[in-house]
Design an enzyme around this catalytic site. Structure first.
Site, short mmCIF file in Angstrom:
data_model
loop_
_atom_site.label_atom_id
_atom_site.label_comp_id
_atom_site.label_asym_id
_atom_site.label_seq_id
_atom_site.Cartn_x
_atom_site.Cartn_y
_atom_site.Cartn_z
N HIS A 1 10.37 12.77 -10.62
CA HIS A 1 9.12 13.47 -10.94
C HIS A 1 8.38 13.87 -9.68
CE1 HIS A 1 7.77 9.18 -10.65
NE2 HIS A 1 6.69 9.70 -10.09
N HIS B 1 2.80 12.50 -4.68
CA HIS B 1 4.09 12.01 -4.18
C HIS B 1 5.24 12.66 -4.93
CE1 HIS B 1 3.43 8.94 -7.47
NE2 HIS B 1 4.72 9.09 -7.64
N GLU C 1 8.45 8.08 -3.30
CA GLU C 1 8.76 6.92 -4.14
C GLU C 1 10.25 6.95 -4.42
OE1 GLU C 1 6.98 7.07 -8.06
OE2 GLU C 1 7.38 4.95 -8.45
#
Lengths: 134, 134
Positions: free
Chosen positions: A7, A79, A130
């Site tokens: 994502h 992010h 991430e």
């Protein structure tokens, strides 16, 4: 090593307005908001055919994204999340290459119930990364 | 209306270093750099199984991403690009919803040889949005 883009997270100051924009003007499928008190955020997913956009809004007093809004009051991209098969192997490879893992370096259970780590933006061209064990 | 996430663009101050990080520490497939003088950028694509990351570096004196580096000297996430089937229909829908299209509102041929438009970040929670006719 990295696999799919899981994502892109966008921090939004007004969650209702952002949902209305993605659902209305952009015509996307938008999930119901989900409060994640243990992560200090409320999340909404915009489902795209190949990945998703995570709309992030602070939840509670000590949200980890509060400082982001001090610098970016209008919100913005927060992010990117890449999937990895083995998060400990990924962490060890990154550390051996000199990249900094945030926190104590141990994976935490992330917003999707899977082990995650965050990497220092200064080691990735200003981008918070991430990693999620898929 | 919006379809696939075509790419996430990350503006990088040192293209060689960013390529080395994505190829080495992150173990991704990274294309050769391509200069696009008419767009004022050099681009590199990081190929992921479901989408791509576009590493952007200024090319020439009057790069449109120069001002981004004034605010973000370390680089950072620059825009997201969503695919649409019909860019003129998408533009008209967005305008009717009150979203602002950058420039003169007419699609330009983008870095991938396809018609693109950019939308005002203030209308999308601080995020610069590119639409590309896929």
């Amino acid at each position: 090593m990295i696999g799919r883009l899981n994502h892109v997270a966008i921090a939004v100051p007004d969650l209702e307005a952002a949902c209305a924009t993605y659902r209305g003007a952009l015509g996307a499928t938008v999930s119901a908001p989900e409060d994640l008190p243990e992560h200090g955020v409320t999340v909404v997913f915009v489902e795209l055919p190949n990945t998703k956009i995570e709309l992030l809004h602070p939840f509670g007093e000590a949200s980890p994204i509060a400082s982001f809004f001090e610098k970016n009051p209008s919100g913005g991209m927060h992010h990117v999340c890449y999937e990895v098969e083995d998060i400990l192997a990924a962490r060890d490879r990154l550390k051996s290459e000199g990249a900094r893992v945030l926190g104590d370096g141990e994976p935490k259970i992330g917003a999707h119930g899977k082990p995650v780590l965050f990497l220092h933006p200064k080691d990735f061209a200003g981008t918070l990364v991430e990693l999620e064990q898929a």
